[in-house]
Design an enzyme around this catalytic site. Structure first.
Site, PDB file in Angstrom:
ATOM      1  N   ASP A  57       0.881  -1.163   0.000  1.00 40.80           N
ATOM      2  CA  ASP A  57       0.000   0.000   0.000  1.00 40.80           C
ATOM      3  C   ASP A  57       0.922   1.217   0.000  1.00 40.80           C
ATOM      4  OD1 ASP A  57      -1.634   2.135   0.456  1.00 40.80           O
ATOM      5  OD2 ASP A  57      -2.592   1.325   2.252  1.00 40.80           O
ATOM      6  N   SER A 133      -0.443  13.186 -15.228  1.00 44.25           N
ATOM      7  CA  SER A 133      -1.592  13.095 -16.151  1.00 44.25           C
ATOM      8  C   SER A 133      -1.737  14.412 -16.886  1.00 44.25           C
ATOM      9  CB  SER A 133      -2.870  12.821 -15.347  1.00 44.25           C
ATOM     10  OG  SER A 133      -4.016  12.996 -16.157  1.00 44.25           O
ATOM     11  N   TYR A 146      -8.403  15.562  -8.076  1.00 45.85           N
ATOM     12  CA  TYR A 146      -7.544  14.665  -8.853  1.00 45.85           C
ATOM     13  C   TYR A 146      -6.587  15.493  -9.718  1.00 45.85           C
ATOM     14  CZ  TYR A 146      -6.044  11.384 -12.433  1.00 45.85           C
ATOM     15  OH  TYR A 146      -5.270  10.637 -13.294  1.00 45.85           O
ATOM     16  N   LYS A 150      -2.350  15.679  -9.584  1.00 42.45           N
ATOM     17  CA  LYS A 150      -1.449  15.424 -10.705  1.00 42.45           C
ATOM     18  C   LYS A 150      -0.618  16.671 -11.025  1.00 42.45           C
ATOM     19  CE  LYS A 150      -2.473  11.108 -11.388  1.00 42.45           C
ATOM     20  NZ  LYS A 150      -1.465  10.059 -11.161  1.00 42.45           N
TER      21      LYS A 150
END
Ligand code: ADP
Length: 242
Positions: A57, A133, A146, A150
């Site tokens: 993890d 991303s 999100y 990134k």
């Protein structure tokens, strides 16, 4: 065989882009740890590509430290494990989703650095690749947190590159557009032919990023072919961010 004799840890390699990167690294001669929170997925990919499976993890300090016991001195680290939250306005994101995106996409980079960078510094070499991303440079609505995670990854990559250059460690990032992976549905909201066509129309080359595209770019940036390249965040996006 540009990675012959090298060892590499690829996180989130049980699926999608990570699996493609791990596969290409093996094809280029590297010994690869397929590290994923999903043990079945890690085992399946590792058996298929002839690599070593490992359950980790990446958001947990103890778990990352344990992984350093298995492969203490990797030449290459790919921080690829990632999650997103349900597409929704920022004010509607749950505390749990907010915290999970923070822990898996951001804290993981810090924890991997804590446990692996000191050894790379001592050795005086290393390549770190962060999978960010296009969302980090060309943000999409309803994926605010999100996108931010990134964007941070790109900034962190450049900062790490400057900090670690004196130790012979290169740090780069890749910015894929969405791939045909489980994350795609989250990006599009719904997977209908119309929504898919609309999404594809924003990509000049007219297709999604594939695990093979990511593997090819990752192998280049992590090999000595890229020995003068550090601090770049390279799009693998078919021109979406032009
Ligand atoms: P993509 O390849 O598009 O980035 P995927 O969802 O296919 O997206 O892959 C993300 C991978 O990251 C999955 O295999 C998932 O199990 C893994 N992953 C998610 N959270 C963690 C975590 N905390 N630690 C390690 N791996 C994780």
């Amino acid at each position: 065989m540009r990675l012959s004799g090298k060892t590499a840890i690829v996180t989130g390699a049980g699926s999608g882009f990570g699996a493609g990167i791990a596969q290409r690294f093996v094809d280029e001669g590297a010994r690869v740890l397929v590290a994923d929170i999903n043990g079945d997925a890690a085992n399946e990919v590792a058996a298929r590509i002839k690599a070593i499976p490992w359950v980790v993890d990446v958001s947990n300090n103890t778990s990352v430290r344990r992984m350093a016991g298995k492969m203490p001195n990797p030449d290459i680290i790919v921080n690829n494990a990632g999650v997103t939250h349900l597409p929704q306005p920022l004010e509607d994101v749950s505390d749990e989703d907010f915290d999970q995106v923070f822990r898996v996409n951001m804290k993981s980079v810090f924890l991997m650095s804590r446990h692996f960078v000191p050894m790379m510094k001592t050795r005086g070499s290393g390549a770190i690749l962060n999978i960010a991303s296009t969302a980090g440079i060309s943000p999409r609505p309803n994926l605010n947190w999100y996108n931010a995670s990134k964007g941070w990854m790109i900034t962190a990559t450049k900062t790490m590159a400057v900090e670690l250059a004196p130790f012979g460690i290169r740090v780069n990032a890749l910015n894929p557009v969405a791939g045909e992976t489980p994350l795609l549905k989250t990006f599009m909201g719904e997977d209908t032919p119309e929504i898919r066509a609309k999404f594809l129309s924003t990509i000049p080359l007219g297709r999604f990023s594939t695990p093979e595209d990511m593997g090819a770019a990752a192998a280049f940036l992590c090999s000595d072919d890229a020995s003068m390249i550090t601090g770049v965040a390279m799009e693998v996006d078919g021109g979406r961010c032009i």
